[in-house]
Enzyme design. Structure first.
Site, PDB file in Angstrom:
ATOM      1  N   HIS A  36       0.834  -1.217   0.000  1.00 26.66           N
ATOM      2  CA  HIS A  36       0.000   0.000   0.000  1.00 26.66           C
ATOM      3  C   HIS A  36       0.863   1.259   0.000  1.00 26.66           C
ATOM      4  CE1 HIS A  36      -3.405  -2.639   1.246  1.00 26.66           C
ATOM      5  NE2 HIS A  36      -2.443  -3.248   1.918  1.00 26.66           N
ATOM      6  N   SER A  51      14.206  20.786 -16.539  1.00 20.46           N
ATOM      7  CA  SER A  51      12.951  21.493 -16.799  1.00 20.46           C
ATOM      8  C   SER A  51      13.264  22.782 -17.532  1.00 20.46           C
ATOM      9  CB  SER A  51      12.258  21.793 -15.463  1.00 20.46           C
ATOM     10  OG  SER A  51      11.405  22.924 -15.603  1.00 20.46           O
ATOM     11  N   LYS A  87      15.375  21.131 -11.426  1.00 15.04           N
ATOM     12  CA  LYS A  87      14.723  19.854 -11.678  1.00 15.04           C
ATOM     13  C   LYS A  87      15.617  18.828 -12.365  1.00 15.04           C
ATOM     14  CE  LYS A  87      11.073  18.682 -11.006  1.00 15.04           C
ATOM     15  NZ  LYS A  87       9.815  18.963 -11.711  1.00 15.04           N
ATOM     16  N   GLU A 120       9.186   7.533 -16.781  1.00 12.70           N
ATOM     17  CA  GLU A 120       7.821   7.960 -17.091  1.00 12.70           C
ATOM     18  C   GLU A 120       7.410   7.525 -18.498  1.00 12.70           C
ATOM     19  OE1 GLU A 120       7.202  12.174 -15.545  1.00 12.70           O
ATOM     20  OE2 GLU A 120       9.319  11.827 -15.231  1.00 12.70           O
TER      21      GLU A 120
END
Ligand code: ARG
Length: 454
Positions: A153, A274, A280, A287
């Site tokens: 979880h 970024s 970043k 992804e």
């Protein structure tokens, strides 16, 4: 294109709608191998002279060389890879070329080509799966001792190790390998000789053609052979499942590389910046891998839907099998390669891992087991530990720092040695059963895979 039956050519839109050569040209190598084997069988059956066979063979090899050199112009008007190659052959060598299609249809031809394509791509994918497993294995070995919390979880559950976690993916990819190898057996069957639907009155030696093309055997029902795309759907499913596994790994690495977890650092070469936020460092490879699993499933579903309503045997809908198939192999091949590279370049941060795994709550179950060893039934032990956890949480005290008096106020079953539970060495040492993250188990499994992948 078809002489005889038609008095009007197809309109331009029909040609554009129906052409497949813009993508099925990728089958050229297999199409040519199939045609050479088919021509050889024709010669052996006395349908072609030695000279005619030789003209066909060398003509096809010349076309192959030209395609490979980028000197072949594909014509949309000729619809597909089969017609393009055959008509160019006849243009080059004349009448023997016009005999090539004897006892053959594009229906068994396209099934042959896509089976050969699948087989070659499966073999390449099997290699890439091994490379990916090797990358994970090396990383597991490098950080075999580093302990981290395992999660259920996405909540801290019990202690595991980096090696155990990464080896879980090695196991998954091991099953993918078995599944794909098994699928390959059903792919590697020759449909050539099934003709358009019902074989041919001209009987060529199917077994010899199959053997020349490296097929294990021949299909047993000409209608099934022409209509069947199970081997494509099965392959697409295998690739989808590889995609699922890579996607789950991606998600783990997205979490691990976040400031919140900090378990790993991905290399600059495998992350992006970024355009706006200078600080970043984004895990784009992860992804993208997660995102691309969607198109792998889409490819599988699109072929299944295309096939499900078709009466036997060939229907033109089946032409829609190719782009999804090609796309899935291209997607999974790049995904496996870039992920192997990224895993190889990943660093684990032992300090952050140690910090996270030092949470004594990870050993709450071990504490219950301790009570069980002292004769307390598990359900009761669970409750007694739950009470201790509640006190720890409400007083802001680590579970391991509750005093003996506090433990014994909950239950006299807690002994003077209760604090000995809060020791990670002990926690790992006790988990000796196969499959558990005991260091000896991990070493054994690392060695097993090292040998298997060497
Ligand atoms: N391009 C076709 C396909 O991919 C080849 C088979 C064509 N057969 C036919 N009867 N039109 O399915």
């Amino acid at each position: 294109m078809w002489s005889g039956r038609f008095s009007q050519p197809n309109t331009d839109l029909v040609l554009r709608y129906g052409e497949s050569v813009s993508y099925d040209w990728k089958l050229y190598e297999h199409d040519i191998a199939g045609s050479i084997a088919h021509a050889r069988a024709q010669r052996n059956a006395g349908m072609l002279t030695d000279e005619e066979f030789e003209a066909i063979r060398s003509g096809l090899l010349g076309i192959l060389a030209d395609i490979q050199a980028g000197n072949f112009s594909w014509k949309m008007q000729l619809e597909d890879v089969h017609m393009n190659i055959e008509s160019e052959l006849t243009r080059r060598i004349g009448s023997p070329g016009a005999k090539l299609h004897t006892a053959r249809s594009r229906n068994d031809q396209v099934a042959t080509d896509t089976r050969l394509y699948c087989r070659a791509q499966i073999d390449a994918t099997l290699e890439l799966l091994r490379d990916m497993q090797r990358a994970l294995l090396l990383k597991a070995e490098e950080y075999a001792e580093v302990r981290i919390p395992g999660y259920t979880h996405l909540q801290r559950a019990q202690p595991v190790t980096i090696a155990h976690h990464l080896l879980a993916y090695v196991e998954m990819l091991g099953r993918d390998t078995e599944r794909l190898s098994d699928c390959r057996r059903r792919v590697n069957v020759s449909p050539l000789g099934s003709g358009a639907i019902a074989g041919s009155t001209i009987n060529l030696d199917r077994a010899a053609i199959a053997a020349e093309l490296g097929f294990d055997t021949v299909t047993e029902n000409s209608m099934d052979a022409i209509a069947d795309r199970d081997y494509i759907m099965e392959t697409l499913f295998c690739l989808s499942l590889i995609g699922t596994h890579l996607s789950r790994l991606s998600e783990d690495l997205v979490l691990w590389s976040s400031a919140e977890f900090g378990f790993c650092t991905l290399s600059d070469a495998h992350t992006t910046g970024s355009s706006l936020m200078p600080q970043k460092k984004n895990p784009d490879v992860c992804e993208l891998t997660r995102g691309k699993s969607g198109r792998l499933y889409g490819n599988l579903v699109s072929v299944m839907v295309a096939v499900k309503g078709l009466p036997l045997t060939y229907n033109r809908d089946l032409q829609e099998d190719k782009e999804p198939l090609f796309d899935s192999f291209e997607t999974i091949s790049l995904a496996l390669r870039v992920n192997a590279e990224m895993v190889a370049g990943m660093r684990i941060n032992p300090d952050r891992c140690a910090d996270a795994v030092s949470d004594p709550l990870l050993l709450a179950t071990d504490l219950a087991d301790y009570l069980v060893r002292r004769g307390v039934p598990f359900r009761h032990a669970h409750e007694l530990v739950g009470k201790a956890v509640a006190i720890a949480v409400s007083t802001g005290t680590p579970l391991s720092r509750l005093t003996l008096e506090q433990f014994q106020a909950i239950s006299p079953e807690y002994g003077a040695d209760v604090h000995s539970v809060f020791n990670l060495d002990r926690a790992f040492a006790l988990r000796t059963n196969p499959g558990a993250p005991n260091p000896d188990n991990t070493t054994r499994r690392l060695n097993y895979w090292k040998q298997k992948l060497s």
